[in-house]
Design an enzyme around this catalytic site. Sequence first.
Site, PDB file in Angstrom:
ATOM      1  N   LYS A 191       0.784  -1.453  -0.062  1.00  0.00           N
ATOM      2  CA  LYS A 191       0.102   0.633   0.343  1.00  0.00           C
ATOM      3  C   LYS A 191       1.469   1.220  -0.556  1.00  0.00           C
ATOM      4  O   LYS A 191       2.252   0.832   0.197  1.00  0.00           O
ATOM      5  CB  LYS A 191      -0.932   0.006   1.215  1.00  0.00           C
ATOM      6  CG  LYS A 191      -0.322   0.262   2.405  1.00  0.00           C
ATOM      7  CD  LYS A 191      -1.647   0.923   3.636  1.00  0.00           C
ATOM      8  CE  LYS A 191      -0.911   1.662   4.569  1.00  0.00           C
ATOM      9  NZ  LYS A 191      -1.611   1.862   5.813  1.00  0.00           N
ATOM     10  N   HIS A 234      -1.944  -5.902   5.857  1.00  0.00           N
ATOM     11  CA  HIS A 234      -1.337  -7.068   6.276  1.00  0.00           C
ATOM     12  C   HIS A 234      -2.262  -7.018   7.841  1.00  0.00           C
ATOM     13  O   HIS A 234      -2.317  -8.417   8.316  1.00  0.00           O
ATOM     14  CB  HIS A 234      -0.268  -6.321   7.080  1.00  0.00           C
ATOM     15  CG  HIS A 234      -0.150  -5.011   7.604  1.00  0.00           C
ATOM     16  ND1 HIS A 234       0.022  -3.833   7.386  1.00  0.00           N
ATOM     17  CD2 HIS A 234      -0.221  -5.102   9.223  1.00  0.00           C
ATOM     18  CE1 HIS A 234       0.041  -2.803   8.115  1.00  0.00           C
ATOM     19  NE2 HIS A 234       0.009  -3.812   9.554  1.00  0.00           N
ATOM     20  N   GLU A 257      -3.897   5.120  16.540  1.00  0.00           N
ATOM     21  CA  GLU A 257      -2.640   4.521  17.201  1.00  0.00           C
ATOM     22  C   GLU A 257      -2.748   6.443  18.308  1.00  0.00           C
ATOM     23  O   GLU A 257      -3.093   6.799  18.284  1.00  0.00           O
ATOM     24  CB  GLU A 257      -2.192   5.285  16.101  1.00  0.00           C
ATOM     25  CG  GLU A 257      -1.646   4.695  15.039  1.00  0.00           C
ATOM     26  CD  GLU A 257      -1.187   4.847  13.365  1.00  0.00           C
ATOM     27  OE1 GLU A 257       0.290   4.020  13.258  1.00  0.00           O
ATOM     28  OE2 GLU A 257      -1.489   5.617  12.551  1.00  0.00           O
ATOM     29  N   ASP A 277      -5.780   6.504   3.979  1.00  0.00           N
ATOM     30  CA  ASP A 277      -4.619   5.536   4.377  1.00  0.00           C
ATOM     31  C   ASP A 277      -4.792   4.104   5.209  1.00  0.00           C
ATOM     32  O   ASP A 277      -4.278   3.488   5.413  1.00  0.00           O
ATOM     33  CB  ASP A 277      -3.333   6.813   5.383  1.00  0.00           C
ATOM     34  CG  ASP A 277      -2.654   5.986   6.152  1.00  0.00           C
ATOM     35  OD1 ASP A 277      -1.615   5.014   5.142  1.00  0.00           O
ATOM     36  OD2 ASP A 277      -1.980   6.234   7.272  1.00  0.00           O
ATOM     37  N   HIS A 306      -7.121  -1.530   5.157  1.00  0.00           N
ATOM     38  CA  HIS A 306      -7.532  -2.336   6.404  1.00  0.00           C
ATOM     39  C   HIS A 306      -8.641  -1.973   6.720  1.00  0.00           C
ATOM     40  O   HIS A 306      -9.047  -3.183   7.632  1.00  0.00           O
ATOM     41  CB  HIS A 306      -6.885  -1.488   7.455  1.00  0.00           C
ATOM     42  CG  HIS A 306      -5.463  -1.222   6.788  1.00  0.00           C
ATOM     43  ND1 HIS A 306      -4.583  -2.122   5.923  1.00  0.00           N
ATOM     44  CD2 HIS A 306      -4.992  -0.851   7.019  1.00  0.00           C
ATOM     45  CE1 HIS A 306      -3.388  -1.702   6.033  1.00  0.00           C
ATOM     46  NE2 HIS A 306      -3.416  -0.485   6.298  1.00  0.00           N
ATOM     47  N   LYS A 316      -5.570   9.450  14.908  1.00  0.00           N
ATOM     48  CA  LYS A 316      -3.174   9.033  15.340  1.00  0.00           C
ATOM     49  C   LYS A 316      -3.627  10.244  16.355  1.00  0.00           C
ATOM     50  O   LYS A 316      -4.794  10.605  16.448  1.00  0.00           O
ATOM     51  CB  LYS A 316      -2.440  10.112  14.102  1.00  0.00           C
ATOM     52  CG  LYS A 316      -2.305   8.441  13.334  1.00  0.00           C
ATOM     53  CD  LYS A 316      -1.328   9.881  12.479  1.00  0.00           C
ATOM     54  CE  LYS A 316      -0.490   8.469  10.698  1.00  0.00           C
ATOM     55  NZ  LYS A 316       0.003   7.583  11.679  1.00  0.00           N
TER      56      LYS A 316
HETATM   57  P1  NAP Z   1      11.363   3.926   2.707  1.00  0.00           P
HETATM   58  O1  NAP Z   1      11.771   3.534   4.534  1.00  0.00           O
HETATM   59  O2  NAP Z   1      11.174   5.338   2.376  1.00  0.00           O
HETATM   60  O3  NAP Z   1      12.063   3.369   1.607  1.00  0.00           O
HETATM   61  C1  NAP Z   1      12.117   2.867   0.198  1.00  0.00           C
HETATM   62  C2  NAP Z   1      12.131   2.457  -0.128  1.00  0.00           C
HETATM   63  O4  NAP Z   1      12.470   2.410  -1.869  1.00  0.00           O
HETATM   64  C3  NAP Z   1      13.993   2.544  -0.416  1.00  0.00           C
HETATM   65  O5  NAP Z   1      14.839   0.669  -0.618  1.00  0.00           O
HETATM   66  C4  NAP Z   1      14.771   3.222  -1.522  1.00  0.00           C
HETATM   67  O6  NAP Z   1      15.833   2.612  -1.784  1.00  0.00           O
HETATM   68  C5  NAP Z   1      13.440   2.187  -2.477  1.00  0.00           C
HETATM   69  N1  NAP Z   1      13.395   3.374  -3.999  1.00  0.00           N
HETATM   70  C6  NAP Z   1      13.278   4.671  -4.192  1.00  0.00           C
HETATM   71  N2  NAP Z   1      13.010   5.539  -5.027  1.00  0.00           N
HETATM   72  C7  NAP Z   1      13.782   4.236  -5.831  1.00  0.00           C
HETATM   73  C8  NAP Z   1      13.698   3.578  -7.528  1.00  0.00           C
HETATM   74  N3  NAP Z   1      14.098   4.628  -8.197  1.00  0.00           N
HETATM   75  N4  NAP Z   1      14.046   2.801  -7.644  1.00  0.00           N
HETATM   76  C9  NAP Z   1      14.158   1.523  -6.953  1.00  0.00           C
HETATM   77  N5  NAP Z   1      14.049   1.240  -5.436  1.00  0.00           N
HETATM   78  C10 NAP Z   1      13.756   3.059  -5.565  1.00  0.00           C
HETATM   79  O7  NAP Z   1       9.515   3.428   2.839  1.00  0.00           O
HETATM   80  P2  NAP Z   1       9.270   1.940   3.576  1.00  0.00           P
HETATM   81  O8  NAP Z   1       8.349   2.196   4.866  1.00  0.00           O
HETATM   82  O9  NAP Z   1      10.255   0.835   3.658  1.00  0.00           O
HETATM   83  O10 NAP Z   1       8.203   1.511   2.735  1.00  0.00           O
HETATM   84  C11 NAP Z   1       7.664   0.818   1.446  1.00  0.00           C
HETATM   85  C12 NAP Z   1       6.657   1.235   0.695  1.00  0.00           C
HETATM   86  O11 NAP Z   1       6.246   0.142   1.390  1.00  0.00           O
HETATM   87  C13 NAP Z   1       6.327   2.266   0.713  1.00  0.00           C
HETATM   88  O12 NAP Z   1       4.967   2.490  -0.052  1.00  0.00           O
HETATM   89  C14 NAP Z   1       4.851   2.648   2.420  1.00  0.00           C
HETATM   90  O13 NAP Z   1       4.102   3.156   1.822  1.00  0.00           O
HETATM   91  C15 NAP Z   1       4.833   0.708   1.909  1.00  0.00           C
HETATM   92  N6  NAP Z   1       4.264   0.816   4.423  1.00  0.00           N
HETATM   93  C16 NAP Z   1       5.462   0.834   4.871  1.00  0.00           C
HETATM   94  C17 NAP Z   1       5.408   0.559   6.120  1.00  0.00           C
HETATM   95  C18 NAP Z   1       5.838   0.384   6.691  1.00  0.00           C
HETATM   96  O14 NAP Z   1       6.209   0.089   8.199  1.00  0.00           O
HETATM   97  N7  NAP Z   1       7.215   1.178   6.592  1.00  0.00           N
HETATM   98  C19 NAP Z   1       4.206   0.230   6.313  1.00  0.00           C
HETATM   99  C20 NAP Z   1       2.776  -0.191   5.034  1.00  0.00           C
HETATM  100  C21 NAP Z   1       3.497   0.085   3.715  1.00  0.00           C
HETATM  101  P3  NAP Z   1      17.652   3.597  -2.550  1.00  0.00           P
HETATM  102  O15 NAP Z   1      18.072   2.916  -0.729  1.00  0.00           O
HETATM  103  O16 NAP Z   1      17.607   3.428  -3.064  1.00  0.00           O
HETATM  104  O17 NAP Z   1      16.719   4.878  -1.345  1.00  0.00           O
END
Ligand code: NAP
Length: 482
Positions: free
Chosen positions: A145, A175, A213, A232, A237, A337
């Site tokens: 998402k 999830h 939250e 969101d 969810h 939140k």
């Molecule tokens: P994040 O910490 O900002 O990480 C983003 C990732 O995307 C990094 O690994 C980054 O790699 C990669 N990326 C950015 N630009 C890219 C490109 N041009 N080509 C390939 N990879 C690229 O985000 P996150 O929290 O892990 O979340 C990832 C996704 O899951 C988002 O859409 C978020 O909304 C969703 N999500 C997250 C959570 C959570 O708990 N974190 C929960 C549910 C959903 P680099 O290292 O190269 O920057």
Amino acid sequence: MTAIDAFDIVFFGGTGDLALRKLLPALYHQDQDGNLPSEGRVICLGRSPSDTAAYVDKAHVKAKEYLGSHYNESDWKKFAARIEYLKVDANTEADFVALAETLNKFPARERVFYLSTAPDFFAPIAKNLAAQGLNQGNSRVVLEKPLGHDLESSNKINDEVGEYFTEKQIYRIDHYLGKEPVLNLIALRFANTLLEPLWRREWIRDVQITVTEQVGVETRADFYDKTGALRDMVQNHLLQLLTIVAMEPPASIDADAVRDEKLKVLRALKPLSVDDVKTKVVRGQYRAGAVGGKPVVGYQDEPGVPAGSKAETFVALKAEIETWRWAGVPFFLRTGKRLGDRLAQIVINFREVPTSTFGKNTRPNRLVIELQPDESVRLYMMAKEPGKDRLREVYLDLDFKEAFSTRSPEAYERLLMDVIKGDLSLFVRRDEQRAAWRWVEPIIESWENSSEGPKTYTAGTWGPAASSALLSRDGLCWHEEA
Ligand code: NAP
């Protein structure tokens, strides 16, 4: 546990928070429990020109922190030996050549591409994978998402990914559907006769689904301010949880049989008019207050929030399902939140006893399914207090920890294993997603066209007063107010 074949799982966004904090630890747990076949690689991608050793070091630090007492040095080493790191930018076709070389060392393996990146990258990733011939029949793609911002943008993403992967290869993750109490609710409903005769309008007064939250917008103001709680949390969810509560018994536990029933619920949701939105939907935004005894700033003063933002950090709404089973039973959904507690809970409130044999000393029965912070299923009933002539509410506790000695897996563990096995049951089908967007769109439109902003609430409370009023108009109250 069904035996699974050798696999390669590829994490786009392998350097991101989700992969390091949830996805890798989830696979580590499954490896530790002996559920992964010995032949299976975990290929993590990021844009930095790092190498596998440096990446594993980074993943190690995060995993150790997250796994706590479940961390075991030798289990980690065994798991870490599966990890490979590659530099791949979603938009750089040449990077996919290196990925193809790595994957094609084992051409027959099941392949999972987990897109843990912003959705803007889903289309280029799908296209570049296809250009290298990597979307074979045994390949699956997992979409995180948010899947779009509205119906139109979600259609666009689905169309673009759908150009290269069939619907049967696409795993849209939510999830909450992998949480053990949700899976148990499905088992409780459809593997027992006890609840089925009661699971209807004649015996259920209302249903409350709450996901709250204590944290605020944290460092994500840029994303959150454009998204808000409705997109969101509610569109995905909360509506998914509603479908699990309300669906008819599927003919089997087969993926499409389950998803067909969930879709029918979404399609039976009574559409909301602009006037309905005014009376049946409450949007709120937190102002300064105290959470867990600590003072916190209001949303407007959070770093990165634009002045005068109308983004909602709270939503409560009344949904109705127009079916014979549910007509007249309100489903109250609530999320936000900076609220009083961190909670994810489904409460099924049964009707009052028809005659008051015990005067006013009874309370209606309730089934409370708690998804977080603890996992439990409790049926609240009235009982006589020993030695006294008075009634007390007690609960029958389906204590999974006591009944089963096995560890309760995290949602991502279950869902990752389902993807590797090729089981789509707990993933959202495109038509479900479309129906959910369709239902929330009038709310978005109504808010966009309204001169009013969200109602404010003090951080650390349970949201605006209008949220309680939403239920009190029906002579009801939220679970914690009862
Ligand atoms: P994040 O910490 O900002 O990480 C983003 C990732 O995307 C990094 O690994 C980054 O790699 C990669 N990326 C950015 N630009 C890219 C490109 N041009 N080509 C390939 N990879 C690229 O985000 P996150 O929290 O892990 O979340 C990832 C996704 O899951 C988002 O859409 C978020 O909304 C969703 N999500 C997250 C959570 C959570 O708990 N974190 C929960 C549910 C959903 P680099 O290292 O190269 O920057």
